[in-house]
Scaffold this motif. Structure first.
Motif, PDB file in Angstrom:
ATOM      1  N   SER A   9      -6.977   4.094   7.392  1.00 56.55           N
ATOM      2  CA  SER A   9      -5.859   4.480   6.531  1.00 56.55           C
ATOM      3  C   SER A   9      -5.881   5.992   6.350  1.00 56.55           C
ATOM      4  O   SER A   9      -6.935   6.634   6.446  1.00 56.55           O
TER       5      SER A   9
ATOM      6  N   MET B   6      -0.529   3.110  -2.586  1.00 55.47           N
ATOM      7  CA  MET B   6      -1.641   2.250  -2.202  1.00 55.47           C
ATOM      8  C   MET B   6      -2.190   1.624  -3.464  1.00 55.47           C
ATOM      9  O   MET B   6      -3.101   2.156  -4.107  1.00 55.47           O
ATOM     10  N   GLY B   7      -1.615   0.519  -3.813  1.00 57.97           N
ATOM     11  CA  GLY B   7      -2.098  -0.216  -4.971  1.00 57.97           C
ATOM     12  C   GLY B   7      -2.271  -1.663  -4.594  1.00 57.97           C
ATOM     13  O   GLY B   7      -1.860  -2.091  -3.522  1.00 57.97           O
ATOM     14  N   ILE B   8      -2.842  -2.420  -5.470  1.00 57.69           N
ATOM     15  CA  ILE B   8      -3.171  -3.801  -5.150  1.00 57.69           C
ATOM     16  C   ILE B   8      -1.919  -4.619  -4.812  1.00 57.69           C
ATOM     17  O   ILE B   8      -1.979  -5.540  -3.993  1.00 57.69           O
ATOM     18  N   THR B   9      -0.786  -4.267  -5.422  1.00 58.81           N
ATOM     19  CA  THR B   9       0.426  -5.054  -5.178  1.00 58.81           C
ATOM     20  C   THR B   9       1.383  -4.377  -4.208  1.00 58.81           C
ATOM     21  O   THR B   9       2.464  -4.897  -3.954  1.00 58.81           O
ATOM     22  N   ASP B  10       1.013  -3.228  -3.684  1.00 59.98           N
ATOM     23  CA  ASP B  10       1.953  -2.494  -2.837  1.00 59.98           C
ATOM     24  C   ASP B  10       2.001  -3.073  -1.436  1.00 59.98           C
ATOM     25  O   ASP B  10       0.981  -3.428  -0.855  1.00 59.98           O
ATOM     26  N   THR B  11       3.198  -3.112  -0.886  1.00 57.91           N
ATOM     27  CA  THR B  11       3.435  -3.749   0.399  1.00 57.91           C
ATOM     28  C   THR B  11       3.316  -2.744   1.529  1.00 57.91           C
ATOM     29  O   THR B  11       3.853  -1.637   1.443  1.00 57.91           O
ATOM     30  N   GLN B  12       2.631  -3.148   2.565  1.00 54.30           N
ATOM     31  CA  GLN B  12       2.581  -2.361   3.790  1.00 54.30           C
ATOM     32  C   GLN B  12       3.647  -2.881   4.746  1.00 54.30           C
ATOM     33  O   GLN B  12       3.790  -4.090   4.921  1.00 54.30           O
TER      34      GLN B  12
END
Lengths: 112, 115
Positions: free
Chosen positions: B48, B98-104
Motif C-alpha cells: 500500500s 484508509m479506515g476499517i470501513t473504507d472501500t477499495q
C-alpha cells in the motif's frame, strides 16, 4: 496459512432460488468482513460488508450473516439471478491493519 | 462512474526481464494498493502507498518489487527481474481513505505471463 477459508470452490443454483456462500476465518482479531464479486476480465467489486458488532447486514437481495462464536459468515442472495454468476470473495480486516485478507473465492453459477 | 484503469491488460515477458505495470487510480483517492492473484489461488496483498511512501507491504513484496507514483495520475509496480512464479493477475486498487470501513476500488487487472 489460510486465515480466511471458502471451502466450496463452486456453487450452482437455479434462478429464483437462494444462493448461500460460506466463509470461515481463524483470526480472532478480524473485526470487519467484506464480500467482493468478480466477473471475468474485471477486478473485484465491493458488494457488502459487516462489522463484528453486528450479526446481520442487508442490502437489497444480498444479506451477510456473521456468527462470531463460530468464526463463520455467509452471504445470502435472494432471489438469485443469472447476472449474479461470478466469483465471490470473502475478505476480512482487523488486528490493526486495514488491508483485507481474502479467501480463494467461490464461483457461483445461476442457471436460468 | 470513476474507475481504476490498468495497462496493459496482458503482458508476456521472458524470465529475468523487467516489467512495469501501470495503474491510474480514481482521481480524488489518496491511498493506492497492489494485489496479485496466482491462478486458482487467493488474492494476495503486495503493498500500500500513501503520500509518496510505502505504508505497508507483505512478505511477497521483496527487493525485486518497487512502486512509484511518477506523476499526479499514474501508480506503477515494477518487477526488476521476473521469475516464473511471478506469473499472476496483478490488481491495482485505490481508496479515498484508509479506515476499517473504507472501500477499495479495484482495477480490471494485468495478466502477467513469465516464460
Amino acid at each position: 496459512d489460510q486465515q480466511v477459508k471458502q471451502n466450496s470452490p463452486s456453487l450452482s443454483v437455479q434462478e429464483g432460488r437462494i444462493s448461500i456462500l460460506n466463509c470461515d476465518y481463524t483470526n480472532s482479531m478480524f473485526d470487519y468482513f467484506l464480500w467482493y464479486k468478480k466477473y471475468p476480465a474485471e477486478g473485484p467489486t465491493f458488494l457488502i460488508s459487516i462489522s463484528s458488532i453486528k450479526d446481520k447486514n442487508e442490502d437489497g437481495r444480498f444479506t451477510v450473516f456473521l456468527n462470531k462464536s463460530a468464526k463463520h459468515l455467509s452471504l445470502h442472495i435472494v432471489p438469485s439471478q443469472p447476472g449474479d454468476s461470478a466469483v465471490y470473495f470473502c475478505a476480512a480486516r482487523g488486528g490493526g491493519s486495514y488491508i483485507p485478507t481474502f479467501g480463494r473465492g467461490t464461483s457461483l453459477i445461476v442457471h436460468p | 462512474e470513476p474507475e481504476v484503469t490498468q495497462t496493459p491488460s496482458h503482458q508476456v515477458t521472458q524470465m529475468g526481464q523487467e516489467v512495469i505495470l501501470r495503474c491510474v487510480p480514481i482521481s480524488n483517492h489518496l491511498y493506492f494498493y497492489w494485489y496479485r492473484q496466482i491462478l486458482g489461488q487467493k488474492v494476495e496483498f503486495l503493498v500500500s502507498f500513501y503520500n509518496n511512501e510505502i505504508s505497508e507491504k507483505s512478505e511477497i513484496f521483496d527487493d525485486q518489487f518497487s512502486v512509484e507514483r511518477p506523476d499526479g495520475s499514474n501508480f506503477t509496480l515494477k518487477i526488476r527481474s521476473t521469475k516464473l512464479e511471478d506469473s499472476a493477475m496483478y490488481f491495482c486498487a485505490s481508496s479515498a481513505r484508509m479506515g476499517i470501513t473504507d472501500t477499495q476500488y479495484f482495477g480490471p487487472g494485468t495478466r502477467l505471463t513469465v516464460l
